[in-house]
Design an enzyme around this catalytic site. Structure first.
Site, short mmCIF file in Angstrom:
data_model
loop_
_atom_site.label_atom_id
_atom_site.label_comp_id
_atom_site.label_asym_id
_atom_site.label_seq_id
_atom_site.Cartn_x
_atom_site.Cartn_y
_atom_site.Cartn_z
N GLY A 252 -59.67 -51.63 34.53
CA GLY A 252 -61.08 -51.81 34.22
C GLY A 252 -61.84 -52.20 35.48
O GLY A 252 -62.75 -51.52 35.89
N THR A 480 -53.61 -56.42 33.29
CA THR A 480 -53.41 -57.62 34.10
C THR A 480 -52.16 -58.41 33.71
O THR A 480 -51.63 -59.16 34.50
CB THR A 480 -54.61 -58.55 33.96
OG1 THR A 480 -54.88 -58.69 32.55
CG2 THR A 480 -55.84 -57.97 34.62
N ALA A 522 -56.92 -65.95 31.06
CA ALA A 522 -55.72 -66.80 30.96
C ALA A 522 -56.11 -68.19 30.47
O ALA A 522 -55.48 -68.75 29.56
CB ALA A 522 -55.00 -66.87 32.29
N GLU A 717 -59.31 -61.93 40.13
CA GLU A 717 -60.29 -61.60 41.15
C GLU A 717 -60.04 -62.21 42.52
O GLU A 717 -60.37 -61.61 43.54
CB GLU A 717 -61.68 -61.96 40.61
CG GLU A 717 -62.01 -61.01 39.48
CD GLU A 717 -63.20 -61.36 38.63
OE1 GLU A 717 -63.13 -62.39 37.94
OE2 GLU A 717 -64.17 -60.60 38.63
#
Ligand code: MOS
Length: 753
Positions: A252, A480, A522, A717
């Protein structure tokens, strides 16, 4: 690294270790289905016709030839499309910036190149694609403006701020005066390139019309709740009339945060025709919405000869579309990273005739940190300091932009451990001093930073009498590792083997959760899952204690541990009972719970939360040919507790690869004469391939954080931030030439001056 965890009742077996993806087998065997792969008995296929101009209006559309192709069901244009909501706000999704969101086929107006102008729907994809090529569009062209460099004079402070995006802080001290008075000054303009996300999976939506008239929508989206809300608004549907699913995403990077036009068109056609419709975008159409828009930045640093900063100015002008004020945090990072008494940060927008830019992995930070961390390297040379020493001299444990300490900040450990692993002490600071054969060798470093966020989220958990647990919520796993870490957290909390836990994600039937973005999943979904499982643990414990001759009689919850499928008295494994026996003996079919997680207000009032990194990069540059290769990267990351060393490392590797892309390869090239991204394919828009990727070493430094019960700070990120600066700084060290415009390509290296 040491691993501690507070999954509450359970003992940590899986959390903190390197577990392979639980969704790996489904992905490699093809069982995992993506939005454009779901079947429906009466499925029709829509292909988008894209505008050939960037600005102007449609004078006429001739669809006769397309309609005449056998198998074509309908050609939908602005002239014949059914009505949808006429209120712009109904199209505003959960992460929309201020403005009026783009509506496909709404009128004859063209506002960006590649804008959808027709949808050709046919019985099969090939027919639709062929017929789409026959649609003739007559345009009235207006000259577009897509060059932000020509538009900086028209820049403006966005009147409406985007939710969740902090505007620059008020200046403090007097940065201009301090800069003018500074012993050492560096000041420069930095430019990047426009970049496109390019996830492997292009955007697609499959809208299935169910027999009862409801819609099941499979959409490429990072959180089904956003699509659900958008469809409800745009098409005036009640929540129960639409179910949205997206169990898997093929990447994404932010491109899937907002519902895109293929969803709108698939819904529009499905409603119009009363049958199921799929719309899949082509790779080149991936350049027709959302991108990381360049910001033109200037950074001015004033310092004492010792390297202590006395003035810091950072200005950025960023492009946005004509219809929305997209905003991200570009300049604030400079104020957060370094201690300085005189700071002025400015951020403004300028309108260009492109689609609205959007969040792309570490939006704003990739941009702003590239500039400040390159400028800091320039200051290191100007003051004759080692770049790490300079950063330590200006180190801060306090976020000056909001006058708050950091909840945790193990950046010094990142510098130390990263430098040691890289061999930084062997660096000769002199540019052009290191060489290997015909190649110049350069070593550079930079700091990375990203905000650690948490969002209100919930999760559900069901433990059945066979000892199996199902957990889930609406969030998306972009690839992820969310399925995996949630499974680990649940398994440890209830002391179950991993394969007894099933995790479901990406379905509006599941418990509420926001889009997966901002590296908050998370912390948010992880905490919600932990709480749901802890609730089940307490329920099971109460049942167990109430059983006749219970081995847990007179024992408190705090004194038991959940392990190997059993509830055990801590330190006395002879006193234990299997969870399956508890449910059987109490005639309980299942235990259910919902966990709610929300940011800790007390923590948030006291502290600011950021993740940090120190990136070290080596480049080798062929002096004659100007070919630059990144040959080594070490990244030391401080991001709180690491739930899964394997998927965490993969996140950082992916971030670094993307950072190498920013630094050396990726560039969406606008032809300003026609306002079009010209290299809209993977042959001409270069993403790093295996041959471009060197030896990458990832270090997770220990960091304890209390923002949430898991102690996690997010990883999606931070891996990319600062990478481009580290590489750019390495290029300077290798060549003695400061290139302030990414990507650093051969032409810039060999250019004079
Ligand atoms: Mo991320 S750019 O919030 O998907």
């Amino acid at each position: 690294m040491t691993v501690q965890i507070s999954t509450a009742a359970g003992r940590d077996r899986f959390v903190g270790s390197a577990i392979s993806r639980v969704d790996g087998p489904a992905k490699v065997t093809g069982l995992a289905k993506y939005a454009g792969e779901f079947a429906a008995p009466d499925l029709a296929y829509g292909v988008v016709v894209s505008s050939a101009i960037a600005k102007g209006r449609i004078k006429g559309i001739d669809a006769a030839a397309a309609e005449a192709v056998p198998g074509v069901i309908k050609v939908i244009t602005h002239e014949n499309r059914p009505a949808t909501s006429d209120k712009p706000e109904d199209y505003q999704d959960a992460v929309a910036p201020p403005g009026a969101p783009f509506q496909a086929l709404a009128s004859d107006r063209i506002v960006f190149s590649g804008q959808p102008v027709a949808l050709v729907v046919a019985e099969d994809f090939e027919t639709a694609r062929y017929a789409a090529s026959l649609v003739r569009v007559d345009y009235e062209v207006t000259a577009p403006q897509t060059d932000i460099a020509a538009r900086t004079d028209d820049s403006y402070d966005p009147p409406m701020k985007r939710e969740g995006i902090k505007p620059p802080p008020e200046p403090w001290g007097d940065a201009s005066k301090a800069f003018d008075a500074a012993e050492i000054r560096v000041s420069a303009q930095y430019r990047m390139a426009d970049e496109h996300h390019n996830p492997m999976e292009p955007h697609a939506s499959t809208v299935v019309v169910e027999k009862d008239g409801t819609y099941t929508v499979y959409d490429k989206i990072q959180g089904v709740t956003n699509t659900h809300q958008y469809i409800g608004g745009a098409f005036g549907l009640k929540p129960e009339q639409v179910r949205v699913l997206n169990p898997y995403l093929g990447g994404g990077f932010g491109s899937g945060l907002r519902p895109q036009y293929q969803l709108f068109l698939a819904m529009l056609a499905a409603r119009d025709l009363g049958r199921s419709v799929r719309v899949t975008l082509t790779r080149d159409q991936m350049w027709s919405f959302t991108y990381r828009s360049e910001a033109i930045q200037t950074v001015a640093l004033g310092a004492e000869r010792s390297g202590k900063l006395t003035a810091l100015k950072h200005d950025a002008v960023q492009g946005t579309s004509t219809y929305e004020d997209y905003q991200e945090v570009v300049v604030n990072w400079s104020g957060v990273l370094y201690e300085c008494d005189n700071v002025a940060l400015n951020y403004s927008l300028t309108k260009i005739d492109t689609p609205t830019p959007g969040d792309m992995r570490a939006p704003g930070a990739v941009t702003g940190v590239y500039a400040i961390e390159t400028a800091m390297d320039e200051l290191a040379y100007a003051t004759g300091q080692d770049p790490i020493e300079l950063r330590l001299k200006n180190y801060t444990d306090h976020d000056q932009t909001e006058d708050k300490p950091f909840g945790s900040k193990a950046l010094k450990d990142c510098f130390r451990q990263g430098a040691e692993r890289f061999g930084w002490s062997r660096r000769d600071p002199q540019p052009r001093s290191m060489r290997e054969g015909r190649e110049l060798v350069g070593w550079g470093m930079a700091t990375g930073i990203w905000e650690s966020m948490m969002m209100q989220s919930s999760a559900q958990a069901v433990l059945t009498a066979d000892g199996r647990l199902e957990i889930g919520n609406q969030t998306g796993d972009l690839g992820t590792g969310t399925y995996t870490i949630l499974t680990q957290i649940a398994a440890d909390t209830l002391g179950l083997p991993l394969d007894h836990v099933t995790t479901k994600l990406g379905d509006t039937k599941l418990a509420q959760a926001p889009v997966a973005g901002g590296s908050w999943t998370a912390a948010s979904s992880g905490t919600a899952v932990m709480k749901a499982c802890r609730d089940i643990a307490e329920q099971a414990f109460k049942l167990a204690r109430g059983l006749e001759n219970s081995p847990l009689a007179n024992v408190d919850f705090e004194r038991v541990v959940f392990s190997n499928g059993r509830i055990e008295v801590t330190g006395d494994p002879s006193k234990s009972i299997a969870l399956t026996d508890v449910l059987k003996a109490s005639r309980t079919e299942k235990l259910e719970a919902t966990g709610e997680a929300a940011p800790d207000k007390d923590f948030g009032e006291q502290y600011n939360a950021y993740t940090h990194s120190a990136i070290f990069a080596e480049v080798k540059i062929d002096e004659e040919l100007g070919v630059v290769r990144c040959t080594r990267v070490v990244s030391a990351i401080a991001a709180g507790k690491i739930i899964n060393l394997k998927t965490a490392r993969s996140q950082i590797l992916g971030g670094i690869v993307m950072g190498i892309g920013s630094a050396l390869h990726e560039e969406s090239m606008l032809d300003h004469r026609i306002g079009r991204f010209m290299n809209h394919n993977l042959g001409e828009y270069h993403v790093p391939v295996h041959a471009d990727i060197p030896d990458i070493d990832v270090i997770f430094v220990d960091e304890e954080d209390k923002a949430n019960p898991l102690g996690v700070k997010g990883l999606g990120e931070i891996g990319i931030v600062g990478v481009a600066a580290a590489i750019s700084n390495a290029v300077f060290h290798a060549t003695g030439k400061r290139i302030r415009h990414l990507p650093i390509t051969i032409d810039k290296i060999v250019a004079e001056g």
